[in-house]
Design an enzyme around this catalytic site. Sequence first.
Site, PDB file in Angstrom:
ATOM      1  N   ASP A 153       0.819  -1.209   0.000  1.00  0.00           N
ATOM      2  CA  ASP A 153       0.000   0.000   0.000  1.00  0.00           C
ATOM      3  C   ASP A 153       0.857   1.265   0.000  1.00  0.00           C
ATOM      4  OD1 ASP A 153      -2.083  -1.752   0.215  1.00  0.00           O
ATOM      5  OD2 ASP A 153      -2.872  -0.961   2.102  1.00  0.00           O
ATOM      6  N   HIS A 210       4.028  -2.118   3.155  1.00  0.00           N
ATOM      7  CA  HIS A 210       4.014  -0.751   2.638  1.00  0.00           C
ATOM      8  C   HIS A 210       5.345  -0.425   1.953  1.00  0.00           C
ATOM      9  CE1 HIS A 210       0.994  -0.937   5.840  1.00  0.00           C
ATOM     10  NE2 HIS A 210       0.360   0.033   5.192  1.00  0.00           N
TER      11      HIS A 210
END
Length: 462
Positions: free
Chosen positions: A45, A189
């Site tokens: 993400d 991430h």
Amino acid sequence: MQTLLLWLFYLSSFYAFIPGILTRIFGFRVFRRGSGTNEFALTFDDGPDPLYTPRLLDLLKRYDMKATFFVVGSHAEKHPEVVRRIHREGHLIGIHNYVHKSNWLMRPVTVRKQVKRTDDIIYEITGERSTYYRPPWGIVNLFDFAKNTGCRIILWSSMFSDWRSKIGADRLTERILAKLRGGEVMLLHDCGTTMGANPDAPEQMLIALERVLEVAQQKGMRSIRVDEMMAKESKSKVKKVSLLKRMLVSVWLLWEKGFHALFSLETVTPDDPMLHFRKRAYTGKPVVMEDGTRLDKGDQVLELHFDNRKLYQIGSRSRSEMQLAIQMIRAVQKDLPTLANMVLERPEFKEVRGLYGVSMISRGPEQFGFHVLDLPSGLFASSTRLYLKLLLSVIHPKGQARLKEGSQVMEPKMLMMPVEVLIERYAEKRTPSVKPPTEEPHELAQEQVVDLTIAGATASRM
């Protein structure tokens, strides 16, 4: 004060709380876990990041692993060359809003615009549209739940707090390895510029991930794209449906129990509940029913709620929808005389003007003496429509197929009955005016009365 409290309860429950429970705990209408033994899904993400994402792509390429990148539109717009490389090397690209902001803090139309803008950016760079969406922090609202974005929502089955650099590569490696198993959807991430993240956190993630990929390769495991995992999962989906439905119904009934306690609903026949009610002042616009009875703001009404546990129990043991309809009609008929006598006998109901409720019906309750009126347009009507469709798809014996059988019957309506009609038809030992459909109930009654009881704890605060 009570009206404000009820509004807050409705809004928080409809917009955030219920969708959050159903998605996070039960995975309803989202994908968050696959199956199998040797394949897992790495998802990233907040990128793309011009420093860390290319290094991540190098690492994935070296171990021949595929991943899914949920990109922030504003980041993709700034770094199209990184997005182009993600696509060129065979990874899946999903949407993570144009800016990293919670969907609870945005209107439905704003969320939809965020998703579309990001999708347009991805299309301009890669030539392909994305149909996969992960809302920031995995937070969904009611409209996301109702496919407001037009995309499939993807969550995760494991996360590791890798946005904090203090976790360190060693501890992060241990956490990821503990979840290294088939079907896992891992959240990581590749960018540290999001609020609450550390800018250098992806450095620790890359160190840990390389160690994990080395172990995975030794075990004969590989990371695949989310869409590939979903395709494999669909083959075993049928086996999970019944268990999922039972879990969803349990959550809904628990929520309904809390609603009844919070607003002190009474039950007409506690030993065999079908109808619940409470007295309140009508707060909507004046309504004139077909018989000329007028209901004005401030008039006392009995607000009806139908028992969804009863509905589910009857539906579970009914062999056909016809049989379900007959039993529901009889259950409602049984309660109305008792309710009529309560209105006559209890002094606090002396000023009550009528019965009031909201349901997903169009004609069925008329045989009981109710007047069926359109629900005034507005936020409540829109929220109720989405909420009741969701509830109907979970509880109704035909599930989501019931939603596709005609839009007209799927509109929420107001049900009203003048108190005079209630007393005239049902009070004392009078014989109810409605004939029980003992042999051949009309098909319309079959379809509509079933939906009448779906409304549950959703009466309007008009």
